[in-house]
Design a protein around this motif. Structure first.
Motif, PDB file in Angstrom:
ATOM      1  N   MET A 293     -77.002 -35.666  69.547  1.00 27.51           N
ATOM      2  CA  MET A 293     -76.348 -36.494  68.525  1.00 27.51           C
ATOM      3  C   MET A 293     -74.913 -36.818  68.925  1.00 27.51           C
ATOM      4  O   MET A 293     -74.443 -37.948  68.733  1.00 27.51           O
ATOM      5  N   ALA A 294     -74.223 -35.826  69.488  1.00 30.03           N
ATOM      6  CA  ALA A 294     -72.850 -36.061  69.939  1.00 30.03           C
ATOM      7  C   ALA A 294     -72.805 -37.085  71.059  1.00 30.03           C
ATOM      8  O   ALA A 294     -71.908 -37.944  71.099  1.00 30.03           O
ATOM      9  N   VAL A 295     -73.773 -37.036  71.986  1.00 28.38           N
ATOM     10  CA  VAL A 295     -73.831 -37.995  73.088  1.00 28.38           C
ATOM     11  C   VAL A 295     -74.045 -39.406  72.563  1.00 28.38           C
ATOM     12  O   VAL A 295     -73.411 -40.368  73.019  1.00 28.38           O
ATOM     13  N   ILE A 296     -74.924 -39.566  71.577  1.00 27.29           N
ATOM     14  CA  ILE A 296     -75.199 -40.895  71.020  1.00 27.29           C
ATOM     15  C   ILE A 296     -73.937 -41.490  70.404  1.00 27.29           C
ATOM     16  O   ILE A 296     -73.579 -42.651  70.663  1.00 27.29           O
ATOM     17  N   VAL A 297     -73.240 -40.707  69.600  1.00 29.89           N
ATOM     18  CA  VAL A 297     -72.008 -41.199  68.975  1.00 29.89           C
ATOM     19  C   VAL A 297     -70.927 -41.434  70.030  1.00 29.89           C
ATOM     20  O   VAL A 297     -70.187 -42.426  69.967  1.00 29.89           O
ATOM     21  N   ALA A 298     -70.855 -40.546  71.021  1.00 27.46           N
ATOM     22  CA  ALA A 298     -69.852 -40.701  72.081  1.00 27.46           C
ATOM     23  C   ALA A 298     -70.055 -41.997  72.851  1.00 27.46           C
ATOM     24  O   ALA A 298     -69.087 -42.716  73.143  1.00 27.46           O
ATOM     25  N   THR A 299     -71.300 -42.316  73.188  1.00 25.80           N
ATOM     26  CA  THR A 299     -71.561 -43.562  73.919  1.00 25.80           C
ATOM     27  C   THR A 299     -71.290 -44.784  73.043  1.00 25.80           C
ATOM     28  O   THR A 299     -70.894 -45.835  73.556  1.00 25.80           O
ATOM     29  N   ALA A 300     -71.492 -44.662  71.739  1.00 26.37           N
ATOM     30  CA  ALA A 300     -71.153 -45.765  70.838  1.00 26.37           C
ATOM     31  C   ALA A 300     -69.645 -45.998  70.822  1.00 26.37           C
ATOM     32  O   ALA A 300     -69.179 -47.144  70.828  1.00 26.37           O
ATOM     33  N   VAL A 301     -68.875 -44.912  70.821  1.00 25.01           N
ATOM     34  CA  VAL A 301     -67.417 -45.027  70.908  1.00 25.01           C
ATOM     35  C   VAL A 301     -67.016 -45.707  72.215  1.00 25.01           C
ATOM     36  O   VAL A 301     -66.178 -46.627  72.232  1.00 25.01           O
ATOM     37  N   LEU A 302     -67.617 -45.286  73.321  1.00 24.31           N
ATOM     38  CA  LEU A 302     -67.306 -45.871  74.629  1.00 24.31           C
ATOM     39  C   LEU A 302     -67.717 -47.344  74.682  1.00 24.31           C
ATOM     40  O   LEU A 302     -67.027 -48.162  75.304  1.00 24.31           O
ATOM     41  N   HIS A 303     -68.826 -47.679  74.049  1.00 29.69           N
ATOM     42  CA  HIS A 303     -69.275 -49.082  73.986  1.00 29.69           C
ATOM     43  C   HIS A 303     -68.210 -49.960  73.333  1.00 29.69           C
ATOM     44  O   HIS A 303     -67.874 -51.040  73.842  1.00 29.69           O
TER      45      HIS A 303
END
Length: 355
Positions: A293-303
């Motif tokens: 879940m943290a990875v999904i949100v982290a990649t959304a932030v990076l996007h």
């Protein structure tokens, strides 16, 4: 000393083991900033060097280790290892070897950095705060296919995961027969993620996720005024969420459907760019559920950061996410959705009939 004592002493000597500790191995680590030029760096980490340096300033204090002893892994090395993991969609042992650290260290680093990036969510993933921002967003959406008052396109996408195990594991099995999280996002016309919910199992319906989201409460409370969302037929029609007509009878209704389909395509394109930039979202994650879940949100932030910094993907890396043709068409509940029908009909009669 009697015989028993000798036997006991002999037995004690035989039980002694000499434990030799394996010497600690310090691997040679690659300086990726020096090794790769701008293009090769971008291809491997999916962000430019200037963007990575700016990002590091925001999370360095969170991810740096308390001591420099024992071959300490620097914050920059930790960030690059995590970005490489997102960009390669590969196993942790592969990215560990790539940057010269142990697999156990790579596991801890990915978890630490992902949580640090996800903590930036409130700063980079947010809906609009005033009427001026909403008006600008609605203007950009209107330029796509002349649909008025839109500030976001909503949809869900499946992110593959390993089975989490336990008695509730099967609720994560999606309709496509693999284990997944069903992730809801709202996209603006620039393909930025304005809202994200990344905690529901893959078997949960899109409408259920929206019904239990903070975003729904904000729309119900009138926080966004006259502005609306658009979604596919997997969502119920509401006064603030427009969906397409299942049957059309007039040219105005045909225009309405065509406009909503073309305009809603931004969220599909957003998923395409997001997953293409970070293939870990396409290939699946073999991580603990909270880290996933943290990875999904982290990649959304990076996007979103990549869009702000104009870190555009080359054309050969872009692809369009496949449209989900397996959506469930919800039957409207008249006592709750009467206003939604009225607003949709008003849009058709007063706006699309005059185009």
């Amino acid at each position: 000393m009697n015989l028993f004592e000798k036997s006991s002493s002999s037995s004690s000597d035989e039980e002694e083991f000499i434990v030799i500790r394996r010497p600690k191995l310090y691997r040679k680590r690659v300086d990726c900033f020096e090794k790769y030029d701008d293009l090769n760096f971008f291809q491997r980490f999916r962000l430019r060097k200037t963007t990575v340096l700016s990002l590091l300033q925001e999370i360095e204090d969170v991810i740096k280790l308390p001591t420099q002893r024992g071959g300490c892994i620097t914050p920059m090395q930790q960030l690059l290892l995590t970005l490489r993991f997102y960009a390669s969609g590969n196993m942790q042992i592969a990215v560990a070897d790539f940057l010269g650290v142990s697999t156990s260290s790579a596991c801890r680093i990915i978890k630490r950095v992902s949580r640090a990036l996800a903590s930036l969510r409130a700063q980079y993933i947010k809906m609009y705060s005033d009427n001026r921002e909403m008006e600008r967003s609605a203007e950009k959406f209107y330029q796509i296919a002349s649909f008025p008052r839109i500030i976001g396109a909503i949809d869900c996408t499946l992110i593959k995961i390993d089975s989490p195990g336990g008695i509730d594991a099967e609720i994560f099995r999606s309709r496509k027969s693999y284990f997944a999280l069903n992730v809801q996002t709202v996209s603006d016309a620039s393909l930025k993620i304005r809202d994200i919910v990344a905690r529901w199992p893959g078997s949960v319906h899109d409408q259920t996720i929206f019904n239990n989201s903070n975003l729904r409460d904000r729309f119900e409370n009138g926080e966004f005024g006259r502005y609306i969302l658009i979604g596919d037929s997997g969502y119920s029609l509401r006064s603030y969420l427009m969906t397409k007509l299942l049957q059309t009878r007039t040219p105005a209704e045909n225009l309405y459907n065509e406009s909503i389909i073309r305009t809603r395509n931004v969220v599909e394109r957003q998923y395409g760019v997001w997953k293409r930039r970070f293939p870990i979202l396409r290939y699946g994650m073999r991580l603990k559920l909270d880290t996933t879940m943290a990875v999904i949100v982290a990649t959304a932030v990076l996007h979103n950061i990549a869009i702000d910094m104009n870190d555009l993907l080359p054309e050969d890396l872009l692809y369009n996410e496949e449209m989900d043709n397996n959506e469930d068409i919800l039957q409207p509940v008249e006592n709750n959705l009467h206003m939604g029908h009225n607003i949709r009909q008003l849009l058709i009669n007063e706006h699309f009939a005059s185009l």
